[in-house]
Design an enzyme around this catalytic site. Structure first.
Site, PDB file in Angstrom:
ATOM      1  N   HIS A   1      -4.276   6.034   6.051  1.00 44.91           N
ATOM      2  CA  HIS A   1      -5.652   6.204   5.588  1.00 44.91           C
ATOM      3  C   HIS A   1      -6.426   7.108   6.550  1.00 44.91           C
ATOM      4  O   HIS A   1      -7.062   8.091   6.128  1.00 44.91           O
ATOM      5  CB  HIS A   1      -6.327   4.831   5.498  1.00 44.91           C
ATOM      6  CG  HIS A   1      -7.732   4.890   4.984  1.00 44.91           C
ATOM      7  ND1 HIS A   1      -8.060   4.701   3.665  1.00 44.91           N
ATOM      8  CD2 HIS A   1      -8.914   5.128   5.623  1.00 44.91           C
ATOM      9  CE1 HIS A   1      -9.369   4.815   3.507  1.00 44.91           C
ATOM     10  NE2 HIS A   1      -9.914   5.072   4.688  1.00 44.91           N
ATOM     11  N   GLU A   2      -6.357   6.795   7.832  1.00 37.57           N
ATOM     12  CA  GLU A   2      -7.097   7.596   8.811  1.00 37.57           C
ATOM     13  C   GLU A   2      -6.490   8.985   8.978  1.00 37.57           C
ATOM     14  O   GLU A   2      -7.209   9.945   9.282  1.00 37.57           O
ATOM     15  CB  GLU A   2      -7.162   6.863  10.156  1.00 37.57           C
ATOM     16  CG  GLU A   2      -7.816   5.488  10.102  1.00 37.57           C
ATOM     17  CD  GLU A   2      -9.190   5.483   9.442  1.00 37.57           C
ATOM     18  OE1 GLU A   2      -9.886   6.523   9.477  1.00 37.57           O
ATOM     19  OE2 GLU A   2      -9.562   4.433   8.875  1.00 37.57           O
TER      20      GLU A   2
ATOM     21  N   HIS B   1      -8.214  11.227   6.595  1.00 36.01           N
ATOM     22  CA  HIS B   1      -9.461  11.734   7.166  1.00 36.01           C
ATOM     23  C   HIS B   1      -9.165  12.808   8.211  1.00 36.01           C
ATOM     24  O   HIS B   1      -9.831  13.851   8.265  1.00 36.01           O
ATOM     25  CB  HIS B   1     -10.230  10.595   7.835  1.00 36.01           C
ATOM     26  CG  HIS B   1     -10.879   9.645   6.884  1.00 36.01           C
ATOM     27  ND1 HIS B   1     -11.800  10.028   5.940  1.00 36.01           N
ATOM     28  CD2 HIS B   1     -10.743   8.291   6.733  1.00 36.01           C
ATOM     29  CE1 HIS B   1     -12.218   8.971   5.255  1.00 36.01           C
ATOM     30  NE2 HIS B   1     -11.590   7.904   5.716  1.00 36.01           N
TER      31      HIS B   1
ATOM     32  N   GLU C   1     -13.441  10.463   1.854  1.00 30.79           N
ATOM     33  CA  GLU C   1     -12.675   9.280   1.477  1.00 30.79           C
ATOM     34  C   GLU C   1     -11.602   9.615   0.449  1.00 30.79           C
ATOM     35  O   GLU C   1     -10.548   8.984   0.416  1.00 30.79           O
ATOM     36  CB  GLU C   1     -13.619   8.206   0.934  1.00 30.79           C
ATOM     37  CG  GLU C   1     -12.967   6.855   0.693  1.00 30.79           C
ATOM     38  CD  GLU C   1     -12.501   6.159   1.963  1.00 30.79           C
ATOM     39  OE1 GLU C   1     -11.732   5.181   1.857  1.00 30.79           O
ATOM     40  OE2 GLU C   1     -12.913   6.585   3.063  1.00 30.79           O
TER      41      GLU C   1
END
Length: 503
Positions: free
Chosen positions: A267-268, A271, A297
């Protein structure tokens, strides 16, 4: 002053303000990772000073004069040109910031620096009473901020605009209601399915050192450049884009769980890939910054879910994971593993929620923070309101406040208006991934080969390098040819979960 000279001066000042902001980002990252708890008070003063200096620089009246000089010049004739985009967005930012007094900016920075540490303490003890006075202070500050930015009332849209420029909460509420209407039957059908994932295979003994190595291996394969970034641990995972060549991502490890840290990393990384994909030549200007938190996101959810929870991805990585953790993954089949990581079950913790129910978590937060800001809900009544909505939307109630209203760091950091961008990100991600699949051919083949470069290159060209050329919904429409629509998200979920659960 000639237009070109005025523009050059404007950009110089913008870059100086961005450098100050990057210093604050670095101190904020340090506070959440390595700073000793005894440094909280001193750090709060550092953050307040930097926030005040940044505000002073970003609201210098000379900037307003430069923007006036540039209005109507040839530099703004082509609305999508880098110069026009920079002028437009710097004007928007200047008008926004000049409505906020420096004293309020400093007080907010000082308060949230301390309140985040108080939240960590309260969460560790499930002690909401410890955090309540800090939330009351933050809500009061955000109400003042909204009044300054809006028409004199505590309007939620004034805060939402910081994270999703141009978005209106009433329109988002309609979009979210339509999404909920389409998701409820799918959630019900999955709950009634006789197929039950064997999630026990994701639990066992997973040494943290090996988890870290495996997570970094996956991150590097996806394209995260560790020569320009790093991975650390924290209480609540996040990504900090400090500046060109410096992007920090974090996760949290559990020695007895496999999926939590890994999917947190992916997830990160999403980003981080966005931050690393911004054009460094435009650093310090809107053309070198992300469009919105919703688009940000979309990148994390795309890599975490559309890629990371897909069967092709694990056809490549499961054999590697089994070599890393031979004691915990003996004789686990791809089908069994794929079903386990795509378990659908109402849960209490947002960051551990499955794709199908995740947006219900966001609806709870979106509705509650609007009520807190308007005064319809007091901080004292938040825990019960939270528990009541979880019972209504997900059919479960937290047993304590750590797994309830204390689970997220956002409100302690003053991030009101932030939560809806998560669901917007899911919607954007589905539209973008569907278009990438069309443009690149069958993505399943590439993912199964462990070849993620074509997808990353597509995102770099279509999204990352566009900076703030377009508003988020317009960007998605330019890339996909279709306006913002929740249907691709629902369709993608049905395509994955209906076969998995045989519904």
């Amino acid at each position: 002053m000639q237009a070109d000279a005025a523009y050059e001066d404007l950009i110089r000042r913008s870059r100086e303000a961005s450098l100050l902001a990057s210093c604050s980002s670095l101190l904020g990252w340090d506070e959440q990772t390595y700073m000793p708890t005894g440094g909280v008070e001193h750090r709060s003063r550092q953050m307040a000073l930097l926030a005040g200096l940044h505000h002073e620089k970003a609201t210098d009246p000379i900037i307003g004069e430069l923007l006036e000089q540039l209005d109507g010049t040839p530099l703004v004739q082509d609305a999508d040109s880098p110069a026009a985009v920079n002028i437009r967005e710097l004007k928007r930012n200047y008008q926004r910031l000049t409505r906020l007094p420096r004293s309020l900016v400093e007080e907010m920075a000082r308060t949230v620096s301390i309140s985040q540490q108080e939240w960590i303490t309260a969460r560790s003890k499930a002690d909401y009473a410890h955090f309540q006075p800090w939330l009351e202070r933050i809500v009061a500050l955000k109400q003042r901020e909204a009044e300054c930015l809006g028409d004199g009332t505590a309007d939620y849209d004034a805060l939402l605009d910081e994270y999703e420029p141009g978005a209106k909460s009433a329109e988002i509420a309609v979009l979210f209601d339509a999404l909920r209407t389409d998701l409820v039957p799918l959630v019900r059908a999955i709950a009634e399915s006789p197929i039950k994932p064997n999630v026990a295979i994701l639990r066992g003994e997973f040494p943290v050192d090996r988890q870290r190595i495996f997570g970094e291996l996956v991150a590097g394969a996806l394209g995260f450049d560790f020569s320009k970034g790093r991975l650390d641990t924290t209480a609540h995972p996040f990504c900090s884009g400090i500046g060109p060549g410096d992007c920090r991502i974090t996760t949290r490890f559990h020695h007895d769980q496999f999926a939590d840290a890994l999917f947190g990393i992916m997830h990160e990384v999403g980003h981080g890939l966005y931050e690393q994909g911004l054009d460094p030549a435009h650093f310090g200007t809107p053309m070198g910054e992300s469009v919105s938190l919703g688009i940000h996101e979309s990148q994390s959810r795309l890599w975490e879910n559309a890629v990371g929870r897909s069967r092709p991805f694990w056809s490549h990585f499961l054999p590697i994971a089994q070599r890393f953790f031979p004691e915990s993954f003996p004789n686990v089949s791809l089908d069994e593993f794929h079903l386990a990581i795509n378990r659908v079950e109402p849960s209490l913790i947002r960051v551990e929620a499955d794709e199908v129910t995740y947006n219900l978590h966001i609806l709870v937060r979106f509705e509650l923070e609007r009520e807190l800001l308007s005064g319809q809900l007091t901080a004292a009544d938040l825990p019960e309101a939270w528990n009541r909505k979880y019972a209504e939307y997900l059919g479960i109630r937290p047993s304590n406040n750590a797994e309830g209203c204390l689970q997220d760091i956002h409100w302690s950091a003053g991030l009101f208006g932030y939560f809806p961008t998560y669901t917007l990100g899911n919607i954007f991600a589905a539209q973008l991934f569907a278009q990438a699949n069309t443009d690149l051919g069958n993505l399943d083949n590439l993912l199964g080969q462990g070849n993620f470069a074509p997808l990353l290159a597509w995102l770099r060209e279509r999204v990352h390098l566009q900076g703030q050329r377009y508003r988020s919904s317009r960007l998605v429409e330019v890339v996909t040819g279709s306006p913002l629509n929740h249907a691709p998200l629902v369709q993608s979920l049905k395509q994955k979960y209906e076969p998995l659960y045989r519904i």
